[in-house]
Structures are given as structure tokens and as C-alpha cells.
Design an enzyme around this catalytic site. Structure first.
Site, PDB file in Angstrom:
ATOM      1  N   CYS A  84      -6.780  -0.691  -0.858  1.00  0.00           N
ATOM      2  CA  CYS A  84      -8.002  -1.205  -0.234  1.00  0.00           C
ATOM      3  C   CYS A  84      -8.803  -1.930  -1.311  1.00  0.00           C
ATOM      4  O   CYS A  84      -8.212  -2.546  -2.199  1.00  0.00           O
ATOM      5  CB  CYS A  84      -8.799  -0.080   0.424  1.00  0.00           C
ATOM      6  SG  CYS A  84      -9.342   1.210  -0.703  1.00  0.00           S
ATOM      7  N   ARG A  85     -10.118  -1.845  -1.285  1.00  0.00           N
ATOM      8  CA  ARG A  85     -10.925  -2.504  -2.315  1.00  0.00           C
ATOM      9  C   ARG A  85     -10.980  -1.666  -3.583  1.00  0.00           C
ATOM     10  O   ARG A  85     -10.847  -2.173  -4.678  1.00  0.00           O
ATOM     11  CB  ARG A  85     -12.343  -2.785  -1.809  1.00  0.00           C
ATOM     12  CG  ARG A  85     -13.198  -3.550  -2.822  1.00  0.00           C
ATOM     13  CD  ARG A  85     -14.609  -3.804  -2.335  1.00  0.00           C
ATOM     14  NE  ARG A  85     -15.296  -2.596  -1.924  1.00  0.00           N
ATOM     15  CZ  ARG A  85     -15.862  -1.718  -2.749  1.00  0.00           C
ATOM     16  NH1 ARG A  85     -15.820  -1.894  -4.036  1.00  0.00           N
ATOM     17  NH2 ARG A  85     -16.472  -0.660  -2.271  1.00  0.00           N
TER      18      ARG A  85
END
Length: 126
Positions: A84-85
Site C-alpha cells: 500500500c502506501r
């Protein structure tokens, strides 16, 4: 106050070095699993994915991960690498999949660090 600030400034470089050293193996392990055929899954939003993602990554937002895996008939023993981030949402997705019986799920952390550590000769064919 000045002494505390100086102490903090003295410790900051050591803390940063520790964090950088810890980040490397996670991405390296993720890329090894990907090279070995793991399914690569981006668990961010559609907007984040559209702004840039890893080649070959399948988009499945983390809130939908278990249902989407079931809908796509992804085997419970399929090796999977999530990102993800920052690694937080991938961790949530990893736990949800593990609780649903998936046995080979790995949180590779954040997109930027993972992208920066990609081996130059790696080709992804998901």
C-alpha cells in the site's frame, strides 16, 4: 530545553539509520517472493493506483480483499505479496486474509520503498 533539543538531534541520525536498515529486508523479501511467482496485490484506492503502481500489480482495495479473493477463486495456498502506501493497509489486508485461511500472505510495505528497491533485471508476469 536546549539540552533536550541537542540530545534529540544527536539521536535522530541513529534512528533514521535504524529505520532505513529495517526497511531493506522487507522489500528484498517481497521482491524475492514476486520473482518466485507470488501474486502482487496493491491494496490502495483506485485513485492511488491510477497515480502509479507496480507493474503487474492487481488492484484490490484492502476493505474488499477477502471477498475479492473468494470471488476470483484465488487458492488459499497461493503466495501473495501485498503493498500500500506505508504498509499499514497491507497489514490489515494480510491479517484479514490470514484469518480467512490464506496461508502464504506477505506484507511488503509501502509502494515508494518497494518501487525504489526493485531489482533491475526482475520481470513480472502477473
Amino acid at each position: 530545553m536546549v539540552k533536550q533539543l541537542i540530545a534529540l538531534m544527536t539521536l535522530l541520525p541513529a534512528l533514521l539509520l535504524t529505520l532505513v536498515a529495517q526497511a531493506g529486508p522487507q522489500e528484498d523479501t517481497g521482491w524475492k517472493k514476486i520473482a518466485d511467482g507470488a501474486l502482487l496485490v496493491d491494496v490502495r484506492t483506485e485513485q492511488e493506483y491510477a497515480s502509479g503502481h507496480l507493474d503487474g500489480a492487481l488492484l484490490i482495495p484492502y476493505q474488499q480483499i477477502v471477498q475479492q479473493f473468494a470471488d476470483r477463486d484465488i487458492p488459499k495456498d497461493q503466495p501473495v505479496v501485498l503493498y500500500c502506501r506505508s504498509g499499514n493497509r497491507a497489514g490489515i489486508a494480510e491479517r484479514a486474509l490470514s484469518e480467512a485461511g490464506y496461508t502464504q500472505v506477505f506484507n511488503a510495505g509501502g509502494f515508494t520503498a518497494l518501487e525504489a528497491s526493485k531489482p533491475a533485471n526482475l520481470r513480472i508476469s502477473n
